[in-house]
Design a protein around this motif. Sequence first.
Motif, PDB file in Angstrom:
ATOM      1  N   MET A  23       0.826  -1.217   0.000  1.00  0.00           N
ATOM      2  CA  MET A  23       0.000   0.000   0.000  1.00  0.00           C
ATOM      3  C   MET A  23       0.857   1.262   0.000  1.00  0.00           C
ATOM      4  SD  MET A  23      -3.256  -0.838   2.453  1.00  0.00           S
ATOM      5  CE  MET A  23      -2.484  -1.721   3.779  1.00  0.00           C
ATOM      6  N   VAL A  41     -15.172  -7.238   9.044  1.00  0.00           N
ATOM      7  CA  VAL A  41     -14.230  -7.632   7.998  1.00  0.00           C
ATOM      8  C   VAL A  41     -14.598  -6.947   6.686  1.00  0.00           C
ATOM      9  CG1 VAL A  41     -13.217  -9.571   6.761  1.00  0.00           C
ATOM     10  CG2 VAL A  41     -13.921  -9.857   9.137  1.00  0.00           C
ATOM     11  N   ILE A  61      -3.394   6.260   6.318  1.00  0.00           N
ATOM     12  CA  ILE A  61      -4.576   5.488   5.927  1.00  0.00           C
ATOM     13  C   ILE A  61      -4.207   4.017   5.777  1.00  0.00           C
ATOM     14  CG2 ILE A  61      -6.351   5.202   4.151  1.00  0.00           C
ATOM     15  CD1 ILE A  61      -6.738   7.827   5.283  1.00  0.00           C
ATOM     16  N   LEU A  70     -12.837  -0.233   3.189  1.00  0.00           N
ATOM     17  CA  LEU A  70     -11.890   0.847   3.454  1.00  0.00           C
ATOM     18  C   LEU A  70     -10.639   0.660   2.607  1.00  0.00           C
ATOM     19  CD1 LEU A  70     -11.232   3.318   5.125  1.00  0.00           C
ATOM     20  CD2 LEU A  70     -10.328   1.826   6.885  1.00  0.00           C
ATOM     21  N   PHE A  71     -10.158  -0.605   2.552  1.00  0.00           N
ATOM     22  CA  PHE A  71      -8.949  -0.881   1.778  1.00  0.00           C
ATOM     23  C   PHE A  71      -9.160  -0.526   0.315  1.00  0.00           C
ATOM     24  CE2 PHE A  71      -6.668  -3.806  -1.012  1.00  0.00           C
ATOM     25  CZ  PHE A  71      -5.371  -3.469  -0.687  1.00  0.00           C
ATOM     26  N   ALA A 101      -9.631   3.187  -0.316  1.00  0.00           N
ATOM     27  CA  ALA A 101      -8.380   3.928  -0.149  1.00  0.00           C
ATOM     28  C   ALA A 101      -7.452   3.639  -1.323  1.00  0.00           C
ATOM     29  CB  ALA A 101      -7.709   3.544   1.165  1.00  0.00           C
ATOM     30  N   ALA A 102      -7.415   2.392  -1.750  1.00  0.00           N
ATOM     31  CA  ALA A 102      -6.570   2.039  -2.889  1.00  0.00           C
ATOM     32  C   ALA A 102      -7.085   2.700  -4.157  1.00  0.00           C
ATOM     33  CB  ALA A 102      -6.535   0.524  -3.058  1.00  0.00           C
ATOM     34  N   ILE A 118     -14.517   6.752  10.462  1.00  0.00           N
ATOM     35  CA  ILE A 118     -13.383   6.843   9.529  1.00  0.00           C
ATOM     36  C   ILE A 118     -13.747   6.162   8.216  1.00  0.00           C
ATOM     37  CG2 ILE A 118     -10.974   6.202   9.143  1.00  0.00           C
ATOM     38  CD1 ILE A 118     -10.688   6.134  12.240  1.00  0.00           C
ATOM     39  N   THR A 119     -14.287   4.937   8.330  1.00  0.00           N
ATOM     40  CA  THR A 119     -14.706   4.216   7.133  1.00  0.00           C
ATOM     41  C   THR A 119     -15.730   5.032   6.361  1.00  0.00           C
ATOM     42  OG1 THR A 119     -14.408   2.203   8.419  1.00  0.00           O
ATOM     43  CG2 THR A 119     -15.502   1.980   6.311  1.00  0.00           C
ATOM     44  N   VAL A 167      -5.958   0.923   7.719  1.00  0.00           N
ATOM     45  CA  VAL A 167      -6.595  -0.238   7.077  1.00  0.00           C
ATOM     46  C   VAL A 167      -6.163  -1.526   7.783  1.00  0.00           C
ATOM     47  CG1 VAL A 167      -6.661  -1.608   4.974  1.00  0.00           C
ATOM     48  CG2 VAL A 167      -6.891   0.863   4.838  1.00  0.00           C
ATOM     49  N   ILE A 209      -7.971  -1.799  11.226  1.00  0.00           N
ATOM     50  CA  ILE A 209      -9.392  -2.143  11.156  1.00  0.00           C
ATOM     51  C   ILE A 209      -9.568  -3.570  10.668  1.00  0.00           C
ATOM     52  CG2 ILE A 209     -11.572  -1.569  10.009  1.00  0.00           C
ATOM     53  CD1 ILE A 209     -10.899   1.310  10.246  1.00  0.00           C
ATOM     54  N   LEU A 210      -8.712  -3.975   9.714  1.00  0.00           N
ATOM     55  CA  LEU A 210      -8.784  -5.341   9.204  1.00  0.00           C
ATOM     56  C   LEU A 210      -8.518  -6.350  10.323  1.00  0.00           C
ATOM     57  CD1 LEU A 210      -9.212  -6.767   6.481  1.00  0.00           C
ATOM     58  CD2 LEU A 210      -6.748  -6.919   6.251  1.00  0.00           C
ATOM     59  N   ALA A 214     -13.662  -3.325   6.730  1.00  0.00           N
ATOM     60  CA  ALA A 214     -12.216  -3.110   6.555  1.00  0.00           C
ATOM     61  C   ALA A 214     -11.843  -3.260   5.091  1.00  0.00           C
ATOM     62  CB  ALA A 214     -11.429  -4.089   7.417  1.00  0.00           C
ATOM     63  N   LEU A 262     -14.161   8.070   4.539  1.00  0.00           N
ATOM     64  CA  LEU A 262     -13.367   7.732   3.352  1.00  0.00           C
ATOM     65  C   LEU A 262     -14.249   7.174   2.243  1.00  0.00           C
ATOM     66  CD1 LEU A 262     -10.239   6.237   5.072  1.00  0.00           C
ATOM     67  CD2 LEU A 262     -10.385   8.367   3.813  1.00  0.00           C
ATOM     68  N   GLY A 300     -11.449  -6.579  12.677  1.00  0.00           N
ATOM     69  CA  GLY A 300     -12.542  -7.315  12.046  1.00  0.00           C
ATOM     70  C   GLY A 300     -12.274  -8.814  12.007  1.00  0.00           C
ATOM     71  N   LEU A 301     -11.089  -9.193  11.530  1.00  0.00           N
ATOM     72  CA  LEU A 301     -10.790 -10.623  11.382  1.00  0.00           C
ATOM     73  C   LEU A 301     -10.762 -11.331  12.729  1.00  0.00           C
ATOM     74  CD1 LEU A 301      -8.050 -10.593   8.589  1.00  0.00           C
ATOM     75  CD2 LEU A 301     -10.356 -11.548   8.443  1.00  0.00           C
ATOM     76  N   LEU A 320       1.703   1.263  -4.042  1.00  0.00           N
ATOM     77  CA  LEU A 320       0.537   2.080  -4.405  1.00  0.00           C
ATOM     78  C   LEU A 320       0.722   3.544  -4.014  1.00  0.00           C
ATOM     79  CD1 LEU A 320      -2.504  -0.187  -3.440  1.00  0.00           C
ATOM     80  CD2 LEU A 320      -1.527   0.183  -5.678  1.00  0.00           C
ATOM     81  N   MET A 325       0.017   4.944  -1.328  1.00  0.00           N
ATOM     82  CA  MET A 325      -1.159   5.389  -0.579  1.00  0.00           C
ATOM     83  C   MET A 325      -0.710   6.245   0.598  1.00  0.00           C
ATOM     84  SD  MET A 325      -3.785   2.370   0.040  1.00  0.00           S
ATOM     85  CE  MET A 325      -4.685   2.382   1.534  1.00  0.00           C
TER      86      MET A 325
END
Lengths: 325, 356
Positions: free
Chosen positions: A105, B317, A115, B323-324, B327-328, B274-275, A119, A122-123, B320, B278, A126-127, A109, A111
Amino acid sequence: MRRFSRSWVVAGVVLLGVLVAYGLSPQMTQAVLAVTLRQAIPLVLGALCGLMGERSGVINIGIEGQMLLAAFLAFMTVVWTDNLWLGVAVGVLVGVVMGLMLAFMAVTLKMDQIIAGTVLNILAIGLTGYYYQIGVSIKGKFTPIAIPVLSKIPLLGPVLFENPPLTYITLILVVVIHFVLFYTPWGLRSRAVGEHPRAADTLGINVFLVRYVNLLIGGALAGLAGAFLTLEAVGTFERLMTNGRGFVALAVMIFGRWNPIPAFLASLLFGFALALQTQLQAMAVVNIPHQFISMLPYILTILVLAGLRGRTRPPAADGIPYEKE
Amino acid sequence: MRRLARSLLGPLLAVLIALLIGAVLLSLSGFDPVQAYLALFDGAFGSTRAWQRTLEKATPLIFAGLAVAFGFRGGLFNIGAQGQLVLGAMTAAIIGFAVSGLPAWAHIGLALLAGALVGALFGAIPGVLKVYTGAHEVITTIMLNYVAVNLTDYLSGGPLKDPAGGGVIARTPPILESAQMPVWGPLPSGFVLSVLLAAVVYVVLNATTYGFEVRMVGQNARAARYAGVRVAWVVVSTMLLSGLMAGLGGAVETLGVVHRFQPGFNVGLGFEGITVALLGRNHPAGVILAALLVGAMKAGSNQMQFAARVPREILDVIMALMLFFVAADYIIRTLLRLREEGEERLVLTTGWGSYE
């Protein structure tokens, strides 16, 4: 020279404080110091992770997420296989994969790095939340290994030389990373890339490769921190158990001026704040609501960041994606 | 029109890809993704009650999303929306149960105002720290989140604990009826308020000198200083207003939905902000749409858990992943030179304490 003498003054005061405390209550002093070290381990690993990235110019705000997911998968591996070292390996691997994602990223990328790290965080939340299972446990966590002779030294022995394996590994890693950064060609290249990537590029250094590798190494360190949390410190996994350590680690890194050994000393300071939190709660020596004690490390982080105005200088290219011409 | 379609394309693609990967994860765990998503949709839009739930869930997300988006436009990453929101919620609860004898409009108004004010003051702290000490707001706001959570935990489990029912649960007493925000049919009044706020934010950002200064600082603080903008003031006030919006969101959540303060009831709203920001590309209208989407997912999660037995954490999940990909998407568009003219770039990484 002035800074040098000030460090000695600080060291003297700390030593004196420890000795006085030891005179008053040897047992409690030993307990607090042992907890300080245990709390400092994930912080210094996180700081080393951040430092590897930033020395080569990439800010990693996703340490928290790297730690959390690694802690979870390291724990689950031990639940399934009963093999603690396999758990550590998986934790480190998870960190590396997360490091790779960050590198993709932030470096490929280009990015925004804040941010990109968010990511990851948050990932991971979540997982781990989705796959979290209630009621699974492991048979045992890493146990202390006493180093012969050295562990017999009063106070220092039990605190420093009677620890579980990941603690020793971390202490060795602090020295290794210091050596790598300042005494090897790779370290020189990393710092060059972090200060002036264009110049480094002109000299034939592959900026992208250096950043990728350092972020992967950083990920491995954060992964080790995660494995430490579940397999050595706590022995179980809970949701959100990293509790902001990944962010506190960044403050540790800044406090340590992007240097491994000062970062280790800084982590001891934060570890001490966390140790006070647990020790004061356990002993109920003072009648302060525990929530206020819990705030200590976070407030300390803010004070440290606020108090360092103009006294620290991050690597010059920190946070700026590199564009090849 | 083409411009609108273009700016919607990226987020929509991000949502679709995230849902697809979510479906793969669901089938890997042995669930039927079609059944799960249908239940989710039904729980979010299947009845009047479902619609009300969706709007209720979207409301705090609009506030939090606007708070984060406003910060982003000023080049500031307010991860502390969570803490500001929690304090706003607590403050509104205190006014809601402790003040009596007011007519409903005054009681609600007072509680909203107090919540917004506390959120604003708490939000201003990282702004002041950034300007005067160089401490980066990303870390200070996260640290302040922990302070806010501990503080409200202490209050609701200690001095402000509800004595009713033996005082087993750590929570404040319920707010008085005069402080409860009304629901009109399926339409919560808080939702109306959030949409009004979005309109105000849009006007401030696009039609006032102050909004122009905020965006200028967000694009290039140094250039803004040369142009005569008082950067320090803009940074502090941006954080203050961002905190105000988050605090207001917390107050609305208390007065409109929870009706008291209970720890754990507001967890995650600030981060979901935040999500939402964005996903909505930091545009007030986009924030509303994104909040409705995320709100619908949250509203339908119960139904999904009940009908398809899917744990609701799968939504974290999916969020997220959204968001990824969103953002990408900024990057992909830049690389393909798809970027519309006049669109602002998101610049957050200014280094640690290098803010001069």
